[in-house]
Scaffold this active site. Structure first.
Site, PDB file in Angstrom:
ATOM      1  CG  HIS A  83      -1.893   1.003   1.406  1.00 52.79           C
ATOM      2  ND1 HIS A  83      -1.622   2.276   1.841  1.00 52.79           N
ATOM      3  CD2 HIS A  83      -3.222   0.962   1.165  1.00 52.79           C
ATOM      4  CE1 HIS A  83      -2.753   2.976   1.878  1.00 52.79           C
ATOM      5  NE2 HIS A  83      -3.732   2.208   1.466  1.00 52.79           N
ATOM      6  CG  ASP A  93       0.373  -2.493   6.052  1.00 51.14           C
ATOM      7  OD1 ASP A  93      -0.575  -2.686   6.827  1.00 51.14           O
ATOM      8  OD2 ASP A  93       0.266  -1.850   4.986  1.00 51.14           O
ATOM      9  CD  GLN A 118      -7.007  -4.470   4.034  1.00 52.94           C
ATOM     10  OE1 GLN A 118      -7.938  -5.165   4.444  1.00 52.94           O
ATOM     11  NE2 GLN A 118      -7.184  -3.240   3.578  1.00 52.94           N
ATOM     12  CE  LYS A 155      -7.338  -0.294   6.209  1.00 47.14           C
ATOM     13  NZ  LYS A 155      -8.022   0.278   5.048  1.00 47.14           N
ATOM     14  CB  CYS A 178      -3.696   3.247  -1.542  1.00 46.25           C
ATOM     15  SG  CYS A 178      -4.898   4.526  -1.200  1.00 46.25           S
TER      16      CYS A 178
HETATM   17  N1  7TS Z   1      -1.980  -0.748   4.578  1.00 55.04           N
HETATM   18  C1  7TS Z   1      -2.889  -1.496   3.947  1.00 55.04           C
HETATM   19  C2  7TS Z   1      -2.550  -2.881   3.538  1.00 55.04           C
HETATM   20  C3  7TS Z   1      -4.154  -0.974   3.707  1.00 55.04           C
HETATM   21  O1  7TS Z   1      -5.055  -1.721   3.067  1.00 55.04           O
HETATM   22  C4  7TS Z   1      -4.457   0.348   4.120  1.00 55.04           C
HETATM   23  C5  7TS Z   1      -5.761   1.000   3.802  1.00 55.04           C
HETATM   24  C6  7TS Z   1      -3.476   1.061   4.795  1.00 55.04           C
HETATM   25  C7  7TS Z   1      -2.252   0.489   5.001  1.00 55.04           C
HETATM   26  C8  7TS Z   1      -3.705   2.446   5.313  1.00 55.04           C
HETATM   27  O2  7TS Z   1      -4.554   2.387   6.404  1.00 55.04           O
HETATM   28  P1  7TS Z   1      -5.040   3.733   7.112  1.00 55.04           P
HETATM   29  O3  7TS Z   1      -6.057   3.268   8.091  1.00 55.04           O
HETATM   30  O4  7TS Z   1      -3.845   4.332   7.770  1.00 55.04           O
HETATM   31  O5  7TS Z   1      -5.601   4.605   6.035  1.00 55.04           O
HETATM   32  N2  7TS Z   1      -6.376   0.482   2.667  1.00 55.04           N
HETATM   33  C9  7TS Z   1      -7.428   0.975   2.025  1.00 55.04           C
HETATM   34  C10 7TS Z   1      -8.001   0.327   0.926  1.00 55.04           C
HETATM   35  O6  7TS Z   1      -7.621  -0.733   0.461  1.00 55.04           O
HETATM   36  N3  7TS Z   1      -9.042   1.057   0.482  1.00 55.04           N
HETATM   37  O7  7TS Z   1      -9.139   2.149   1.246  1.00 55.04           O
HETATM   38  C11 7TS Z   1      -8.146   2.113   2.206  1.00 55.04           C
END
Ligand code: 7TS
Length: 417
Positions: free
Chosen positions: A131, A209, A212, A235, A374
């Site tokens: 990401h 990371d 997910q 999430k 992303c």
């Molecule tokens: N890493 C992964 C694997 C992600 O899927 C996401 C967000 C992030 C980092 C960033 O997370 P945040 O909470 O700091 O924003 N992914 C997504 C997506 O797949 N669609 O919208 C956000």
């Protein structure tokens, strides 16, 4: 026949009843089919109630007041940290730092450990499936510090080229490996435990990371034995604006702070300052009190349903979705086969742009995301500008997969493809 009958001890309708947003119509007469869980999940009643209760009954700043409200808020905030510690099996509460989310957690590691330890001649190994939040912070630092970033390629089947990974570790001066646990586009579950072991053998520090993976499977810091692990509350049924950075205590102790301000100090004079103990050294300013408490309740909720059961349910839903998608002429799904990936399906539909697919699905009540998710380098790697993505969670049903498929046939009809 009830398509969920095989899950004899998983009552998806009971789970759904806990999520008020799922009870509503998306448009008049059209129920909501929420399949954008990789972007953000919905919130169950206990989480919504916990936020309400905090603001109604004991809202106050933490770690400061002597008064009853502040003591109650502090106890709830620290109790949330304990819940996180248990949920991920961290060694200590001190290893659990509250942040705004995965993005902030990774930036924290880059700006503290990275800034102190990376320089010219060093190599950071990331992967092509990361990401943006696990690419850009390293690029920003590399531009300043002069280290090199190598990206492990992704094979056609959506898994990492682990031979290339091994080669980098043997041939380069690798100081840090940073890798996602589960891909938000391909659904690939990377073998992070083995990758961490290899990295440690090569003397590198490991960042994972877990944005997910943590919502969808049990994660265990002792078993994974990684050095840093980042995830987001929103999430995994928690509020937005709260996330976690887990870090091994010895590394965190040795790291300089990132943001300066209240609560992160031990003593401040006009000449200089000393730092508070862990984890407060990394929690400058008034923390995300309600968010942390809400995340604690989300963890309680997920634990009560059972992470193994959630994982099993999603495995069934994911496999069924892939099976049904394969029946639709013109659909290409990216990533590994069912059984080897999380419940996410990023796909293209020949002759129709992903945004049009998403728009037609939306009219049918089916919420998916379209775009690059992303993960622009990964889309470039597969030579596609965008995909539509259906991502599932504990409250999704087989019938909702059917609604997705019906929507795709509608799209084909509308575009005459
Ligand atoms: N890493 C992964 C694997 C992600 O899927 C996401 C967000 C992030 C980092 C960033 O997370 P945040 O909470 O700091 O924003 N992914 C997504 C997506 O797949 N669609 O919208 C956000």
């Amino acid at each position: 026949m009830n398509k969920n009958a095989f899950l004899y001890d998983y009552d998806v309708e009971k789970v759904r009843a806990d999520f008020p947003i799922l009870q509503q119509e998306h448009h008049a007469g059209v129920p909501l089919v929420y399949l954008d869980n990789a972007a953000s999940s919905q919130k169950p009643l206990p989480v919504i109630a916990a936020l309400d209760d905090y603001y109604r009954r004991y809202n106050a700043n933490v770690h400061r007041g002597i008064h009853k409200l502040s003591e109650e808020a502090t106890a709830a905030y620290e109790d949330a940290r304990l819940k996180v510690k248990r949920f991920i099996n961290a060694g200590s509460k001190r290893e659990v730092i509250f942040t705004r989310g995965t993005t902030e957690s990774i930036n924290l590691v880059a700006q503290t450990w990275g800034r102190a330890n990376l320089g010219r001649g060093d190599v950071v190994v990331a992967t092509m499936m990361e990401h943006h939040s696990n690419i850009v912070p390293w690029q920003i630092l590399a531009a300043e510090k002069g280290f090199t970033i190598r990206y492990v390629p992704v094979l056609r089947d959506g898994t990492l080229d682990l031979r290339a990974y091994d080669r980098y570790l043997h041939e380069e001066n690798v100081k840090l490996v940073t890798v996602m646990h589960t891909s938000n586009m391909l659904g690939t579950v990377n073998p992070v435990q083995a990758m961490a072991q290899q990295a440690h053998n090569a003397g590198a520090v490991v960042v994972v990371d877990g944005a997910q993976s943590t919502p969808h499977m049990p994660v265990d810091m002792q078993a994974l034995n990684v050095d840093f692990f980042a995830f987001s509350g929103h999430k995994m049924c928690g509020p937005t604006g709260i996330g976690v950075l887990y870090g091994k205590r010895a590394l965190l102790e040795a790291m300089p702070p990132w943001m300066g301000g209240g609560d992160m100090i031990s003593r401040v004079t006009l000449e200089g300052s000393t730092w508070n103990e862990l984890p407060y050294k990394f929690e400058a300013g008034t923390p995300i009190i309600a968010g942390a408490i809400g995340l604690g309740y989300a963890i309680d909720y997920l634990s009560a349903v059972g992470m193994e059961k959630i994982q099993a349910h999603e495995r069934e839903i994911g496999a069924y979705a892939l099976e049904r998608l394969a029946e639709v002429p013109g659909v290409t799904v990216y990533g590994p086969e069912a059984g080897q990936k999380g419940a996410v399906a990023a796909f293209t539909l020949q002759g129709i742009h992903a945004h049009d697919v998403a728009q037609i699905l939306d009219a049918e009540g089916v919420a998916v995301r379209a775009g690059h998710h992303c993960a622009m380098p990964l889309h470039d790697h597969f030579g596609i500008p965008a995909t539509a993505r259906a991502s599932f969670y504990l409250y999704n049903t087989m019938a909702e997969v059917d609604a997705l498929i019906a929507g795709l046939y509608k799209a084909k009809q509308a575009f005459a493809v």
